[in-house]
Structure formats: structure tokens, C-alpha cells
Design a protein around this motif. Structure first.
Motif, short mmCIF file in Angstrom:
data_model
loop_
_atom_site.label_atom_id
_atom_site.label_comp_id
_atom_site.label_asym_id
_atom_site.label_seq_id
_atom_site.Cartn_x
_atom_site.Cartn_y
_atom_site.Cartn_z
N TRP A 54 1.75 -3.94 2.81
CA TRP A 54 2.83 -3.01 2.47
C TRP A 54 4.05 -3.24 3.34
CZ3 TRP A 54 4.54 0.41 -0.97
CH2 TRP A 54 5.45 1.40 -0.57
N THR A 55 3.83 -3.40 4.64
CA THR A 55 4.94 -3.64 5.56
C THR A 55 5.67 -4.94 5.22
OG1 THR A 55 3.80 -2.45 7.33
CG2 THR A 55 5.58 -3.93 7.98
N ARG A 56 4.90 -5.98 4.93
CA ARG A 56 5.53 -7.28 4.63
C ARG A 56 6.25 -7.24 3.29
NH1 ARG A 56 5.61 -12.51 6.49
NH2 ARG A 56 5.35 -11.36 8.44
N LEU A 57 5.68 -6.56 2.30
CA LEU A 57 6.28 -6.53 0.98
C LEU A 57 7.65 -5.85 1.00
CD1 LEU A 57 5.45 -7.45 -1.88
CD2 LEU A 57 4.70 -5.11 -2.33
N LEU A 58 7.87 -4.94 1.93
CA LEU A 58 9.15 -4.25 2.03
C LEU A 58 10.13 -4.95 2.98
CD1 LEU A 58 8.01 -0.52 2.11
CD2 LEU A 58 8.91 -1.82 0.18
N ASP A 59 9.70 -6.06 3.56
CA ASP A 59 10.56 -6.84 4.45
C ASP A 59 11.28 -7.90 3.61
OD1 ASP A 59 11.78 -8.33 6.41
OD2 ASP A 59 9.97 -8.53 7.67
N LEU A 60 12.44 -7.53 3.05
CA LEU A 60 13.13 -8.41 2.09
C LEU A 60 13.47 -9.78 2.67
CD1 LEU A 60 15.48 -5.88 0.26
CD2 LEU A 60 13.31 -6.84 -0.53
N PRO A 61 14.06 -9.88 3.86
CA PRO A 61 14.37 -11.23 4.38
C PRO A 61 13.13 -12.10 4.53
CG PRO A 61 15.55 -9.56 5.63
CD PRO A 61 14.56 -8.83 4.77
N GLU A 109 12.49 4.01 -5.17
CA GLU A 109 11.41 4.90 -4.73
C GLU A 109 10.51 4.15 -3.77
OE1 GLU A 109 7.48 7.03 -6.69
OE2 GLU A 109 9.24 6.63 -7.97
N ARG A 110 10.11 4.86 -2.69
CA ARG A 110 9.23 4.26 -1.70
C ARG A 110 8.23 5.34 -1.26
NH1 ARG A 110 11.17 0.56 2.62
NH2 ARG A 110 13.24 1.18 1.91
N ASP A 111 6.98 5.22 -1.73
CA ASP A 111 5.95 6.20 -1.43
C ASP A 111 4.98 5.59 -0.43
OD1 ASP A 111 3.79 7.97 -1.38
OD2 ASP A 111 4.01 8.51 -3.50
N GLU A 112 5.15 5.94 0.84
CA GLU A 112 4.34 5.36 1.90
C GLU A 112 2.86 5.70 1.74
OE1 GLU A 112 5.36 3.47 4.40
OE2 GLU A 112 7.55 3.60 4.23
N GLU A 113 2.56 6.93 1.33
CA GLU A 113 1.18 7.37 1.25
C GLU A 113 0.44 6.69 0.10
OE1 GLU A 113 -1.39 11.54 0.83
OE2 GLU A 113 0.79 11.59 1.13
N ALA A 114 1.11 6.60 -1.06
CA ALA A 114 0.48 5.97 -2.23
C ALA A 114 0.68 4.46 -2.26
CB ALA A 114 1.03 6.59 -3.51
N HIS A 115 1.47 3.93 -1.31
CA HIS A 115 1.79 2.50 -1.28
C HIS A 115 2.37 2.06 -2.63
CE1 HIS A 115 -1.43 2.61 1.95
NE2 HIS A 115 -0.33 2.26 2.60
N ARG A 116 3.39 2.79 -3.04
CA ARG A 116 4.03 2.52 -4.33
C ARG A 116 5.53 2.39 -4.11
NH1 ARG A 116 6.32 5.78 -8.43
NH2 ARG A 116 5.98 5.00 -10.56
N VAL A 117 6.11 1.34 -4.68
CA VAL A 117 7.54 1.10 -4.54
C VAL A 117 8.13 0.76 -5.90
CG1 VAL A 117 7.21 -1.36 -3.98
CG2 VAL A 117 9.32 -0.20 -3.29
N VAL A 118 9.32 1.29 -6.16
CA VAL A 118 10.03 1.03 -7.41
C VAL A 118 11.38 0.40 -7.07
CG1 VAL A 118 10.98 2.00 -9.53
CG2 VAL A 118 8.92 3.01 -8.51
N LEU A 127 0.09 -0.88 -4.34
CA LEU A 127 -0.87 -1.60 -3.52
C LEU A 127 -2.11 -0.74 -3.31
CD1 LEU A 127 1.99 -2.85 -2.91
CD2 LEU A 127 1.09 -3.45 -0.66
N ALA A 128 -3.28 -1.39 -3.32
CA ALA A 128 -4.54 -0.69 -3.08
C ALA A 128 -5.49 -1.62 -2.35
CB ALA A 128 -5.16 -0.24 -4.41
N ALA A 129 -6.30 -1.04 -1.49
CA ALA A 129 -7.27 -1.83 -0.73
C ALA A 129 -8.32 -2.40 -1.67
CB ALA A 129 -7.93 -0.96 0.33
N ASP A 130 -8.66 -3.66 -1.45
CA ASP A 130 -9.69 -4.34 -2.23
C ASP A 130 -10.58 -5.08 -1.23
OD1 ASP A 130 -11.24 -5.54 -4.13
OD2 ASP A 130 -9.70 -6.91 -4.87
#
Length: 224
Positions: free
Chosen positions: A17-24, A66-75, A97-100
Motif C-alpha cells: 500500500w505504501t509503495r503503490l501510493l509513492d508515485l515517483p 479517494e484514499r481509504d487507509e483502513e480498507a486499502h482502497r484508492v481511486v 489491496l487485500a492480504a493473500d
């Protein structure tokens, strides 16, 4: 049109989640895309596309709606326009994102609207392009998230009593220039290029056969 995709990355969900939101950091993983600027939730960039011999460049903007930290959902909403043509592209991308196990599953839904030359590709082919490009993105992201091997300790080469080598001071920071991305060749990605070549071969064979048949018919007429 709505496209749905899924991929898995080899990292815990919080790390992914942290990496996916790191645009650069993830920009080099986006095929054909170059990040030209970002400020908080807003960003600008270009996307280069090839349709065989035709090259297209889209220049556009995007925003994390949209950025939902708890649900790990971004729009994310993004739009672009051809720099030398009338074509446009707009997309609303929702990633969850969901744990697998020890990995992270990413479900992506894209609401896409395309005008201009790429619109000649139907829903099926655009879906195929989307899947292949996301596979490339997932491979690149996975390589970023995999733990790297610890660096080897340098061997000691200085003998006792020698003066340590002078340390060169770090150079002043410079502004990084974004590296231009390689264009996405849609025909190559979908395999349509090979199909087009095959069809061209069939067409040439048909034309050649028609010409031979016409020549034979003319000779028969003259013989009569």
C-alpha cells in the motif's frame, strides 16, 4: 467501458500500500508513462503509444480522488489529450489491496473512455492490452518490493600505517530530469502485428492468384 484486472505482489499489504501510493517510485513501472510533476494528490505526465508505424503522445493530469487507509482502497482519476491530434483518454481507476497469505492481492477496476485512433480497438482487445500492461506493472512492482541481498563487505586493502584515502565531498544536489519512457506498441502487445502480417500474406496470395486466373482467362479467349 469497464475493465477489471487482478494481480499479486510479493509483499505484505501495508508495504504494498505504501509503495503503490509513492508515485515517483512506481512511475518507472508504468509502461509508456513518464511522470513530469506531482504535488500531494495531484500529478502530471505523458503516455506514449504506438500503433505500428504511428506514434501518439498523450499529455494529461491526474488526481487521487479517494484514499481509504483502513480498507486499502484508492481511486485515481486521470485524463489526457493527444499532443498532435484530436484523440482523448479519460480513466477512473479503483484499486483495492487485500492480504493473500504473505503476499498482497490487488483488484483493479478501470472505467475507460478513449477517442481517436486507439478507439478502433474493441473492448476485447483493450481488455487484453490492459491485462498485459498490468502484468508488466506487477512484475516491476514485485521486483521493487522483493528484499534485496545484503551488500558484500569490501575487503580491507590498507596496510597498517598507511594514510586513509581522502573522502570526496558529495556533489550538490541537482534537479532530476525524468527519463522518457519507451512507447507502448499496442499491436505488439496484443499480437495484432503478427495477425496483420499474416492477413497481409493471405491478401497478397489472393491477389496473385486472381491475377494469374485473369491472365489464363485472357489467353484462352485469344486462343479461340
Amino acid at each position: 467501458m469497464e475493465l477489471t484486472n487482478r494481480f499479486t505482489v510479493p509483499a505484505p499489504v501495508e508495504q504494498a500500500w505504501t509503495r503503490l501510493l509513492d508515485l515517483p517510485a512506481i512511475a518507472p513501472c508504468l509502461p509508456g508513462a513518464t511522470l513530469t510533476g506531482f504535488d500531494g494528490d495531484d500529478f502530471t505526465g505523458t503516455v506514449k503509444v504506438k500503433l505500428g508505424p504511428i506514434s501518439l503522445t498523450y499529455k494529461g493530469t491526474g488526481h487521487i480522488r479517494e484514499r481509504d487507509e483502513e480498507a486499502h482502497r484508492v481511486v485515481v482519476e486521470a485524463s489526457g489529450r493527444e499532443t498532435r491530434g484530436p484523440g482523448t483518454a479519460t480513466a477512473t481507476i479503483t484499486a483495492t489491496l487485500a492480504a493473500d497469505g504473505d503476499d498482497t492481492r490487488v483488484d483493479v477496476t478501470t472505467d475507460l473512455t478513449v477517442t481517436g485512433r486507439p478507439a478502433q480497438f474493441g473492448r476485447g482487445m483493450l481488455g487484453d492490452v490492459s491485462t498485459r500492461l498490468l502484468d508488466q506493472f506487477a512484475d516491476c512492482l514485485g521486483n521493487q518490493l522483493r528484499p534485496s541481498a545484503p551488500p558484500e563487505e569490501p575487503a580491507e586493502t590498507e596496510s597498517p600505517g598507511t594514510t586513509p584515502a581522502a573522502v570526496t565531498p558529495p556533489s550538490p544536489e541537482t534537479t532530476a530530469v525524468p527519463e522518457e519512457a519507451t512507447p507502448i506498441d499496442l499491436l505488439e502487445v496484443t499480437g495484432a502485428q503478427a495477425l496483420a502480417r499474416r492477413a497481409a500474406g493471405y491478401a497478397l496470395a489472393f491477389v496473385a492468384g486472381a491475377l494469374v486466373a485473369t491472365a489464363i482467362a485472357r489467353l484462352r479467349r485469344r486462343a479461340r
